[in-house]
Scaffold this active site. Structure first.
Site, PDB file in Angstrom:
ATOM      1  N   GLU A 167      44.204  51.749  73.273  1.00 16.91           N
ATOM      2  CA  GLU A 167      44.220  53.185  73.565  1.00 16.91           C
ATOM      3  C   GLU A 167      42.873  53.840  73.296  1.00 16.91           C
ATOM      4  O   GLU A 167      42.659  54.993  73.625  1.00 16.91           O
ATOM      5  CB  GLU A 167      45.311  53.879  72.755  1.00 16.91           C
ATOM      6  CG  GLU A 167      46.690  53.733  73.378  1.00 16.91           C
ATOM      7  CD  GLU A 167      47.278  52.350  73.209  1.00 16.91           C
ATOM      8  OE1 GLU A 167      46.866  51.623  72.284  1.00 16.91           O
ATOM      9  OE2 GLU A 167      48.128  51.965  74.020  1.00 16.91           O
ATOM     10  N   ASN A 251      49.346  46.289  76.626  1.00 19.16           N
ATOM     11  CA  ASN A 251      49.535  47.219  77.741  1.00 19.16           C
ATOM     12  C   ASN A 251      48.213  47.661  78.362  1.00 19.16           C
ATOM     13  O   ASN A 251      47.167  47.577  77.739  1.00 19.16           O
ATOM     14  CB  ASN A 251      50.292  48.458  77.247  1.00 19.16           C
ATOM     15  CG  ASN A 251      49.572  49.155  76.101  1.00 19.16           C
ATOM     16  OD1 ASN A 251      49.333  48.548  75.073  1.00 19.16           O
ATOM     17  ND2 ASN A 251      49.206  50.391  76.287  1.00 19.16           N
ATOM     18  N   ASP A 293      54.408  51.321  77.769  1.00 19.07           N
ATOM     19  CA  ASP A 293      53.693  50.810  76.605  1.00 19.07           C
ATOM     20  C   ASP A 293      54.311  49.509  76.119  1.00 19.07           C
ATOM     21  O   ASP A 293      54.387  49.237  74.928  1.00 19.07           O
ATOM     22  CB  ASP A 293      53.690  51.857  75.483  1.00 19.07           C
ATOM     23  CG  ASP A 293      52.614  51.575  74.448  1.00 19.07           C
ATOM     24  OD1 ASP A 293      51.705  50.782  74.739  1.00 19.07           O
ATOM     25  OD2 ASP A 293      52.698  52.120  73.344  1.00 19.07           O
TER      26      ASP A 293
END
Lengths: 601, 280
Positions: A167, A251, A293
């Site tokens: 992220e 992810n 996710d």
């Protein structure tokens, strides 16, 4: 792994079975396990590493938290006495800039060396006898959001390591480091052109959708792959006969999904690679264009199964997405993929194409409230590993049972920049329970038994030849986490009761990590109480001697145990209500005032 | 990875009342948590406008400022305010549910930034040139966590000409979010869509003149929005400090506005009255 007294890597063996041939813990004594000793790693949260054991010495690493960030402790496995500790000197900035959490999932041993991954991206070799550092290699850059949290695995003289931090704009990779020198042997990225992904002439994926040039570029718009995620923060398996390693990638990120049309290869993908060269042999993408996710970093358990009269070399992958995959580990063909938890975010897996079938009704869109998405974002199962018993031929699976509502959040804020975010409300799935421990038969493709838990089962599993599975509660996450840290012994038939810990001082014992009433993380043994007259009272006395001031805490300890044994009415009524009430994530215990107290928001 | 952490953060948020008890006001100190490397908001040299505001607040309260520095990212509130290390975070969006908010003290907007010499005169999300120009946006994390322009451009199907800049950047460099605006300055991209206070400040120091234009036409992307009220944050339940800060904001509106303008922040009118009523 022939010597049953050794536990040299997080999963114990390359097949990731977490099975022990020892049978000292069995059905008749599992309920009588007693405390042997405890040792504090000094952290108050984030202990995801189970210890490893080599020749009577236990090695454990703490999280990057507390006064000893990522410290490695070598302990006399019989007495708990500290032999040495190794203190890496991580960059002080690491904690502030690290993605996500500060956990560490364990150490590895090979050829007299202990291998450590630090949060700030160093892989370190330590002399197992002396604790002296032999070499360290920096593999990533914390200031760009990279961290390392996974447990290394050593295959044929190479230490295999992957990164975390999707992220934060990280491009995921796995790297092989020479165990003697620390030199990088190869690195494979999980986005980008084939030469970066180490896809070459040997690459023969089973499904046609995965064949083609530079799919790690072509399955993204423009240059999105350059920050595309696909990190490797879970488990690695190895089959020596096929000479292939297996692992899953995380992810796609950090792009919002409407900015990353396409399958986003090679995120959420299971890879088989040659450990000598890193070259990919096959790949299977579990969740093309992931929307939930659903990192597929969960373990791949290597077993041989009798399927339709044939012996098949397979890997079992309990997916984040709620499907239990049985995949031919030589070819990458999905042999079966069956829901092991309630799933409505997908409509099943098409075995002809290998592709999962999305359910568009459950697609999260900012601005829409999408209700009842199952499983929730952490998936049906997260990093907490399963165990496989070759005796029962069952996979023992600790997992979540959560659904979620996807909603628009009022405001998020990062680095001075406001935005409209999303929030998820998670709650118990159908049936009203939030976690489950179950046994799965991969041949019959069904659950054999299941135990519903009020809380998600955020803990790894091991299984013994003695006919017991042991759940180690070492995950501090989620509801009532501190109430739920105590080890459990579970009969394979499905009956279970709780033990506090153990006093087995022989070589035959199980390490476990649990949390004391002060909320401090401790190591404890699972095993029978039998040696040296070491009664539990003596254990306590020893403990008290070592940690003056702990005596008052036993009251809290006992009460915590009572909560675990289901004696809810005996426990503090405030606590019972708070922990087991309808509010999800509604409470945690505070032991810090020398008695068990429960505080609610 | 993200979701598990979000859950954990949630639990920690629920623990906030526990840590609240640990947070003790120090009579002589105004304890502030801030990012040491995020101009124009804050810096370890205390040159950001939030630093200046903190100093002004401290002066009015007869205290001195004591800082705890922490990168303002996921976990910032958990590790700082809710860990009892400080009592005040000078800038948070209004209705930020991790903290107790004061009344807002400014409202700003996402803006387009371009080189003045290009004379683009581009302000609307409906402008068809957005399909051709190279547009830079900040990325924050994933589907549920990205900036409004990143989402809006995606909704419009404007993808291939969009460039992403991580808000986190490389933390070894000064003020990592500024790279997006510098990319316009350097000509790497034609246009940046960024939060106004950052864009306005970086533009002031640009070696080529930059034009800052508030983004319009964002209503169609609701609940995405392009304007935000910014307030101060204190620990939940710390009403005493919140009330003092509300009083400070009431009494120092002109000084606050002047300070922000001085840093180049594009300010827009407050849209509605606030709890305390009069900040129109």
């Amino acid at each position: 792994m022939t010597d049953p007294a050794q536990w040299p890597m997080a999963a114990r063996n390359y097949a990731n079975t977490r099975y022990s041939e020892l049978d000292q813990i069995n059905r008749s004594n599992a309920s009588r396990l007693q405390l042997a000793w405890t040792f504090s790693v000094g952290a108050d949260r984030g202990q995801e590493a189970a210890p490893i054991i080599v020749d009577g010495t236990m090695y454990v690493v703490g999280p990057y938290a507390g006064p000893y960030p990522n410290r490695v402790f070598a302990l006399n496995a019989t007495t708990g006495e500290l032999k040495w500790s190794y203190a890496p000197r991580p960059e002080p900035a690491a904690k502030g800039v690290a993605c996500c959490d500060v956990v560490n999932r364990g150490l590895a041993f090979d050829e007299g060396k202990i291998f450590l991954n630090t949060l700030d991206n160093h892989t370190v070799a330590i002399d197992a006898k002396t604790g002296k550092e032999l070499w360290h290699t920096k593999l990533g850059e914390i200031n760009k959001g990279e961290t390392i949290t996974m447990a290394p695995v050593v295959v044929k003289g190479k230490v295999l390591v992957g990164n975390s931090g999707g992220e934060l704009g990280v491009r995921g990779w796995i790297t092989a480091v020479d165990e003697n020198t620390g030199a990088i042997a190869w690195r494979a990225y999980h986005t980008g052109p084939d030469k970066d992904v180490l896809i070459g002439p040997d690459f023969k994926p089973f499904y046609s959708s995965l064949r083609g040039k530079d799919l790690g570029v072509a399955s993204w718009p423009a240059d999105r792959w350059q920050v595309g995620g696909g990190t490797v923060w879970g488990w690695i398996s190895y089959d020596p006969e096929l000479n292939l390693i297996y692992y899953g990638t995380a992810n796609p990120s950090p792009w919002n999904s409407n900015q990353r049309s396409g399958d986003n290869l090679w995120t959420t993908t299971i890879f088989a690679r040659d450990p000598d060269t890193g070259q990919a042999k096959w790949a299977y993408q579990v969740n093309p264009h992931d929307l939930f996710d659903h990192d597929e970093i969960n373990e791949n358990v290597l077993v041989d199964l009798q399927l339709n009269g044939q012996t098949r070399k397979v890997l079992i992958h309990p997916g984040r997405n709620g499907y239990m995959y049985v995949i031919d580990r030589a070819t990458g063909e999905v042999l079966s993929a069956d829901a092991y938890d309630f799933v409505n975010s997908y409509k099943g897996v098409d075995l002809k194409t290998g592709r999962i079938v999305p359910n568009e009704e459950k697609t999260p869109v900012i601005g829409k409230n999408i209700e009842n998405i199952c499983p929730a974002a952490p998936g049906a199962k997260d990093w907490q590993p399963t165990a496989w018993s070759p005796r029962t031929k069952l996979l023992y699976v600790p997992h979540q049972h959560l659904c979620m509502d996807f909603k628009t959040a009022e405001a998020g804020y990062i680095a001075g920049t406001p935005y409209v975010g999303a929030s998820v409300d998670m709650y118990a799935g159908p049936g009203g329970y939030r976690g489950e421990f179950m046994a799965w038969d991969p041949v019959a493709r069904k659950k054999v038994w299941e135990i519903h838990e009020k809380l998600p089962v955020w803990t790894g599993t091991l299984v013994t030849a003695g006919g017991r599975g042991i759940l180690r509660h070492h995950g501090p996450y989620l509801q009532g986490g501190r109430c739920n840290q105590w080890q459990r012994a579970l009969a394979i038939q499905g009956r279970f009761r709780i033990h506090r810990s153990t006093c087995d001082l022989s070589r035959k014992r199980w390490p476990a990590v649990c949390r004391d009433p002060l909320g401090r993380w401790r190591l404890a043994w699972s095993g029978r109480q039998r040696r040296g007259g070491s009664s539990c009272a003596q254990c306590r006395a020893r403990l008290h001697g070592r940690h003056p001031g702990l005596a008052v805490l036993y009251r809290g300890w006992k009460r915590a145990s009572r909560i675990q044994t289901g004696g809810l009415r005996q426990a503090s009524p405030t606590c019972s209500r708070a922990i087991f009430g309808p509010e999800q994530c509604a409470a945690a215990l505070d032991f810090s005032h020398s008695s068990l107290r429960c505080l609610r928001p | 990875m993200r979701s598990r952490i979000r859950l954990f953060s949630f639990l920690v948020a629920m623990l906030a009342p526990v840590t609240t008890m640990a947070g003790q006001h120090d009579g002589n100190k105004l304890r502030v948590c801030a990012d040491p490397n995020n101009m124009p908001f804050s810096s370890s040299a205390q040159t950001g406008f939030e630093n200046k505001l903190a100093a002004l607040i401290a002066q009015k309260l007869g205290k001195t400022v004591a800082y705890t520095w922490w990168a303002q990212r996921r976990g910032f509130i958990r590790h700082t305010l809710n860990a009892g290390l400080c009592d005040l975070v000078v800038g948070v969006p209004a209705h930020y549910d991790l903290v107790e908010n004061t009344q807002p003290y400014y409202r700003s907007t996402y803006v387009f930034v371009s080189q003045t010499s290009r004379n683009l005169q581009l302000s609307s999300m409906d402008d068809p040139r957005l399909r051709q120009l190279t547009v830079g946006v900040h990325l924050i994390g994933d589907d549920g966590n990205n900036t409004p322009p990143a989402h809006a451009l995606g909704d419009l199907g404007i993808v291939s000409n969009v460039r992403g800049y991580m808000i986190y950047g490389d933390y070894r460099e000064p003020d990592p979010p500024a790279r997006l605006i510098e990319a316009v300055e350097n000509g790497d991209i034609d246009l940046a869509a960024a939060w106004g206070p950052l864009a306005g400040y970086v533009a002031k120091f640009s070696k080529v003149p930059l034009t800052i234009t508030p983004i319009t036409g964002g209503e169609q992307f609701a609940p995405q929005r392009f304007q935000f009220d910014i307030s101060m944050g204190v620990r939940k339940g710390d009403h005493a400090l919140r009330d003092q800060l509300n009083d400070f904001i009431d009494r120092n509106k002109t000084a606050i506005t002047d300070l922000l303008k001085n840093y180049g922040a594009p300010l827009v009118e407050f849209q509605r009255s606030t709890a305390s009523g009069d900040l129109q």
